[in-house]
Write a protein that holds these residues in place. Structure first.
Motif, PDB file in Angstrom:
ATOM      1  N   MET A   1       0.847  -1.208   0.000  1.00 27.27           N
ATOM      2  CA  MET A   1       0.000   0.000   0.000  1.00 27.27           C
ATOM      3  C   MET A   1       0.877   1.250   0.000  1.00 27.27           C
ATOM      4  O   MET A   1       1.827   1.349   0.770  1.00 27.27           O
ATOM      5  CB  MET A   1      -0.914  -0.002   1.234  1.00 27.27           C
ATOM      6  N   THR A   2       0.570   2.201  -0.868  1.00 25.04           N
ATOM      7  CA  THR A   2       1.361   3.419  -0.950  1.00 25.04           C
ATOM      8  C   THR A   2       1.039   4.360   0.201  1.00 25.04           C
ATOM      9  O   THR A   2       0.053   4.186   0.927  1.00 25.04           O
ATOM     10  CB  THR A   2       1.084   4.152  -2.279  1.00 25.04           C
ATOM     11  N   GLU A   3       1.865   5.394   0.342  1.00 27.60           N
ATOM     12  CA  GLU A   3       1.645   6.378   1.402  1.00 27.60           C
ATOM     13  C   GLU A   3       0.299   7.074   1.210  1.00 27.60           C
ATOM     14  O   GLU A   3      -0.435   7.322   2.171  1.00 27.60           O
ATOM     15  CB  GLU A   3       2.776   7.409   1.380  1.00 27.60           C
ATOM     16  N   THR A   4      -0.024   7.365  -0.058  1.00 24.87           N
ATOM     17  CA  THR A   4      -1.305   8.012  -0.344  1.00 24.87           C
ATOM     18  C   THR A   4      -2.458   7.089  -0.019  1.00 24.87           C
ATOM     19  O   THR A   4      -3.466   7.515   0.556  1.00 24.87           O
ATOM     20  CB  THR A   4      -1.365   8.425  -1.835  1.00 24.87           C
ATOM     21  N   ASP A   5      -2.349   5.814  -0.382  1.00 23.43           N
ATOM     22  CA  ASP A   5      -3.409   4.844  -0.100  1.00 23.43           C
ATOM     23  C   ASP A   5      -3.659   4.736   1.398  1.00 23.43           C
ATOM     24  O   ASP A   5      -4.802   4.667   1.842  1.00 23.43           O
ATOM     25  CB  ASP A   5      -3.051   3.468  -0.666  1.00 23.43           C
ATOM     26  N   ALA A  28     -12.055  21.610   9.582  1.00 17.48           N
ATOM     27  CA  ALA A  28     -11.765  20.174   9.562  1.00 17.48           C
ATOM     28  C   ALA A  28     -10.990  19.806   8.300  1.00 17.48           C
ATOM     29  O   ALA A  28     -10.042  19.007   8.346  1.00 17.48           O
ATOM     30  CB  ALA A  28     -13.051  19.367   9.651  1.00 17.48           C
ATOM     31  N   GLU A  29     -11.372  20.381   7.180  1.00 15.97           N
ATOM     32  CA  GLU A  29     -10.660  20.109   5.928  1.00 15.97           C
ATOM     33  C   GLU A  29      -9.231  20.639   5.990  1.00 15.97           C
ATOM     34  O   GLU A  29      -8.294  19.998   5.490  1.00 15.97           O
ATOM     35  CB  GLU A  29     -11.418  20.728   4.752  1.00 15.97           C
ATOM     36  N   ASP A  30      -9.048  21.814   6.613  1.00 14.54           N
ATOM     37  CA  ASP A  30      -7.694  22.369   6.774  1.00 14.54           C
ATOM     38  C   ASP A  30      -6.843  21.441   7.639  1.00 14.54           C
ATOM     39  O   ASP A  30      -5.658  21.219   7.349  1.00 14.54           O
ATOM     40  CB  ASP A  30      -7.757  23.755   7.414  1.00 14.54           C
ATOM     41  N   ILE A  31      -7.448  20.921   8.701  1.00 12.63           N
ATOM     42  CA  ILE A  31      -6.720  20.037   9.610  1.00 12.63           C
ATOM     43  C   ILE A  31      -6.292  18.760   8.889  1.00 12.63           C
ATOM     44  O   ILE A  31      -5.159  18.282   9.038  1.00 12.63           O
ATOM     45  CB  ILE A  31      -7.581  19.686  10.836  1.00 12.63           C
ATOM     46  N   VAL A  32      -7.190  18.201   8.099  1.00 15.11           N
ATOM     47  CA  VAL A  32      -6.856  16.982   7.349  1.00 15.11           C
ATOM     48  C   VAL A  32      -5.717  17.261   6.368  1.00 15.11           C
ATOM     49  O   VAL A  32      -4.811  16.443   6.200  1.00 15.11           O
ATOM     50  CB  VAL A  32      -8.101  16.434   6.605  1.00 15.11           C
ATOM     51  N   GLN A  33      -5.732  18.421   5.744  1.00 12.16           N
ATOM     52  CA  GLN A  33      -4.657  18.789   4.815  1.00 12.16           C
ATOM     53  C   GLN A  33      -3.336  18.931   5.565  1.00 12.16           C
ATOM     54  O   GLN A  33      -2.280  18.471   5.091  1.00 12.16           O
ATOM     55  CB  GLN A  33      -4.998  20.096   4.092  1.00 12.16           C
ATOM     56  N   ASP A  34      -3.378  19.561   6.742  1.00 16.12           N
ATOM     57  CA  ASP A  34      -2.165  19.699   7.556  1.00 16.12           C
ATOM     58  C   ASP A  34      -1.656  18.329   7.991  1.00 16.12           C
ATOM     59  O   ASP A  34      -0.432  18.102   8.068  1.00 16.12           O
ATOM     60  CB  ASP A  34      -2.448  20.563   8.788  1.00 16.12           C
ATOM     61  N   ALA A  35      -2.582  17.417   8.300  1.00 15.90           N
ATOM     62  CA  ALA A  35      -2.188  16.066   8.697  1.00 15.90           C
ATOM     63  C   ALA A  35      -1.511  15.344   7.532  1.00 15.90           C
ATOM     64  O   ALA A  35      -0.555  14.579   7.724  1.00 15.90           O
ATOM     65  CB  ALA A  35      -3.409  15.284   9.163  1.00 15.90           C
ATOM     66  N   TRP A  36      -2.006  15.601   6.316  1.00 16.82           N
ATOM     67  CA  TRP A  36      -1.403  15.003   5.117  1.00 16.82           C
ATOM     68  C   TRP A  36       0.042  15.495   4.942  1.00 16.82           C
ATOM     69  O   TRP A  36       0.951  14.713   4.642  1.00 16.82           O
ATOM     70  CB  TRP A  36      -2.239  15.346   3.898  1.00 16.82           C
ATOM     71  N   LEU A  37       0.255  16.769   5.168  1.00 17.16           N
ATOM     72  CA  LEU A  37       1.608  17.322   5.065  1.00 17.16           C
ATOM     73  C   LEU A  37       2.517  16.715   6.129  1.00 17.16           C
ATOM     74  O   LEU A  37       3.676  16.380   5.857  1.00 17.16           O
ATOM     75  CB  LEU A  37       1.560  18.848   5.212  1.00 17.16           C
ATOM     76  N   SER A  38       1.981  16.585   7.339  1.00 19.33           N
ATOM     77  CA  SER A  38       2.753  15.964   8.423  1.00 19.33           C
ATOM     78  C   SER A  38       3.089  14.514   8.093  1.00 19.33           C
ATOM     79  O   SER A  38       4.204  14.045   8.353  1.00 19.33           O
ATOM     80  CB  SER A  38       1.957  16.037   9.727  1.00 19.33           C
ATOM     81  N   TRP A  39       2.112  13.817   7.509  1.00 21.98           N
ATOM     82  CA  TRP A  39       2.313  12.415   7.133  1.00 21.98           C
ATOM     83  C   TRP A  39       3.413  12.289   6.077  1.00 21.98           C
ATOM     84  O   TRP A  39       4.244  11.379   6.114  1.00 21.98           O
ATOM     85  CB  TRP A  39       0.993  11.853   6.617  1.00 21.98           C
ATOM     86  N   ASN A  40       3.452  13.236   5.155  1.00 17.48           N
ATOM     87  CA  ASN A  40       4.472  13.207   4.109  1.00 17.48           C
ATOM     88  C   ASN A  40       5.869  13.479   4.661  1.00 17.48           C
ATOM     89  O   ASN A  40       6.866  12.984   4.115  1.00 17.48           O
ATOM     90  CB  ASN A  40       4.156  14.240   3.023  1.00 17.48           C
ATOM     91  N   ARG A  41       5.927  14.274   5.742  1.00 15.95           N
ATOM     92  CA  ARG A  41       7.229  14.610   6.328  1.00 15.95           C
ATOM     93  C   ARG A  41       7.723  13.548   7.306  1.00 15.95           C
ATOM     94  O   ARG A  41       8.895  13.518   7.654  1.00 15.95           O
ATOM     95  CB  ARG A  41       7.142  15.954   7.057  1.00 15.95           C
ATOM     96  N   ALA A  42       6.805  12.689   7.760  1.00 15.03           N
ATOM     97  CA  ALA A  42       7.140  11.728   8.811  1.00 15.03           C
ATOM     98  C   ALA A  42       8.094  10.641   8.325  1.00 15.03           C
ATOM     99  O   ALA A  42       8.122  10.292   7.137  1.00 15.03           O
ATOM    100  CB  ALA A  42       5.860  11.090   9.341  1.00 15.03           C
ATOM    101  N   ASP A  43       8.858  10.139   9.266  1.00  8.65           N
ATOM    102  CA  ASP A  43       9.716   8.986   8.997  1.00  8.65           C
ATOM    103  C   ASP A  43       8.833   7.748   9.085  1.00  8.65           C
ATOM    104  O   ASP A  43       8.524   7.268  10.165  1.00  8.65           O
ATOM    105  CB  ASP A  43      10.833   8.924  10.036  1.00  8.65           C
ATOM    106  N   ARG A  44       8.407   7.252   7.936  1.00 11.01           N
ATOM    107  CA  ARG A  44       7.425   6.166   7.920  1.00 11.01           C
ATOM    108  C   ARG A  44       7.933   4.909   8.605  1.00 11.01           C
ATOM    109  O   ARG A  44       7.176   4.134   9.175  1.00 11.01           O
ATOM    110  CB  ARG A  44       7.026   5.855   6.476  1.00 11.01           C
ATOM    111  N   ALA A  45       9.222   4.708   8.582  1.00 11.28           N
ATOM    112  CA  ALA A  45       9.786   3.513   9.206  1.00 11.28           C
ATOM    113  C   ALA A  45       9.583   3.539  10.716  1.00 11.28           C
ATOM    114  O   ALA A  45       9.551   2.487  11.369  1.00 11.28           O
ATOM    115  CB  ALA A  45      11.270   3.406   8.872  1.00 11.28           C
ATOM    116  N   ALA A  46       9.434   4.753  11.263  1.00 13.23           N
ATOM    117  CA  ALA A  46       9.256   4.879  12.714  1.00 13.23           C
ATOM    118  C   ALA A  46       7.785   4.870  13.118  1.00 13.23           C
ATOM    119  O   ALA A  46       7.468   4.879  14.309  1.00 13.23           O
ATOM    120  CB  ALA A  46       9.910   6.168  13.195  1.00 13.23           C
ATOM    121  N   VAL A  47       6.894   4.846  12.130  1.00 15.96           N
ATOM    122  CA  VAL A  47       5.453   4.845  12.416  1.00 15.96           C
ATOM    123  C   VAL A  47       4.963   3.403  12.435  1.00 15.96           C
ATOM    124  O   VAL A  47       4.768   2.784  11.380  1.00 15.96           O
ATOM    125  CB  VAL A  47       4.670   5.661  11.366  1.00 15.96           C
TER     126      VAL A  47
END
Length: 286
Positions: A1-5, A28-47
């Motif tokens: 599964m991709t990061e976007t998925d 709420a839409e702004d918050i979800v967008q901010d969460a998406w940006l945070s998700w993109n910056r996150a170290d996925r291996a640590a999640v």
């Protein structure tokens, strides 16, 4: 599964979380967008648990937004109501859009502190364990339990104890619509409980009662008076599922110009909430 998925899989949950926290579609839409940006910056291996990470991110972003929003709401013109959203009977039964998305309950949640609101939502709506909530909010489990107890008691004391079944509420909504369209004062009065309360949110942008209206006669005459104004001629009232419950949309020139939700007990309306501030109708324009 991709990061976007992965993100898209939980987008609905994340929006529902932010919406319950803020009562605002735009925020709420702004918050979800901010969460998406945070998700993109996150170290996925640590999640280790993406869903938990994303809910924690949205909850904390919402807490920060809510604290600043409270200052704005203190200066708001007239009653403040949550932004309405359109739902459907099948969607309303899902966890993301259960009873706690109703206008009546969102108004009650608005009276909680930001932390109590977050704890109540995570515990009562999404079933998180106290230890999980403590981790999300960066608080002790004991503190979370205390907040949950206060929030639960507060909500239980103020939320509607008896509400009409959806089929009955749809019937009442249709009768109210017909009575208003026909300008029938007697028919409107017959549908209102003697101690009915009405709130209308125009935000100082659209003409609306700037204080709650009390009593069937006062409420009925105000509604019919508004509908009789030349500026309102041609506005239709259409049945709709709003915030998981049967209600009425006010439609002008094909555009949704207002949302009316209500509570009913024993066949009579006990509370009416009318949102007409154009800035708050983003969620019903879809």
């Amino acid at each position: 599964m991709t990061e976007t998925d992965t993100f898209e899989e939980h987008r609905r949950l994340l929006f529902g979380t932010a919406y319950r926290m803020l009562g605002s579609v735009a925020d709420a839409e702004d918050i979800v967008q901010d969460a998406w940006l945070s998700w993109n910056r996150a170290d996925r291996a640590a999640v280790e648990h993406p869903k938990a990470y994303l809910v924690r991110t949205v909850t904390n972003l919402s807490l920060n937004r809510l604290k600043s929003a409270q200052v704005v709401r203190e200066a708001y013109v007239g009653p403040w109501l949550p932004e309405p959203i359109l739902t459907s009977p099948d969607i309303a039964e899902e966890a993301e859009l259960a009873d706690t998305v109703s206008m009546a309950v969102l108004v009650v949640l608005e009276t909680l502190t930001p932390t109590e609101r977050a704890v109540f939502m995570l515990r009562e709506v999404f079933g998180y364990a106290y230890a999980e909530i403590a981790e999300v909010l960066g608080k002790s489990e004991a503190s979370v339990r205390q907040s949950a107890h206060r929030a639960r008691e507060h909500v239980q004391a103020r939320r509607p104890r008896f509400t009409a079944e959806p089929a009955e509420q749809r019937e009442i909504a249709e009768k109210f619509r017909e009575a208003c369209v026909g300008g029938d004062l007697g028919a409107v009065l017959a549908l209102l409980a003697p101690d009915v309360v009405s709130w209308s949110d125009g935000g100082g942008v659209v003409t609306a009662a700037r204080r709650p209206l009390y009593g069937s006669d006062h409420v009925a005459r105000w509604f019919l008076g508004v509908l009789a104004k030349p500026a309102v001629q041609g506005v239709e009232m259409r049945p709709a599922e709003i915030n998981g419950e049967p209600g009425l949309l006010l439609v002008s020139g094909g555009v949704n110009a207002g949302a009316l939700t209500f509570e009913a007990v024993d066949g009579r309306i006990t509370a009416l909430r009318l949102a007409v501030n154009p800035e708050k109708l983003r969620g019903i324009q879809r």
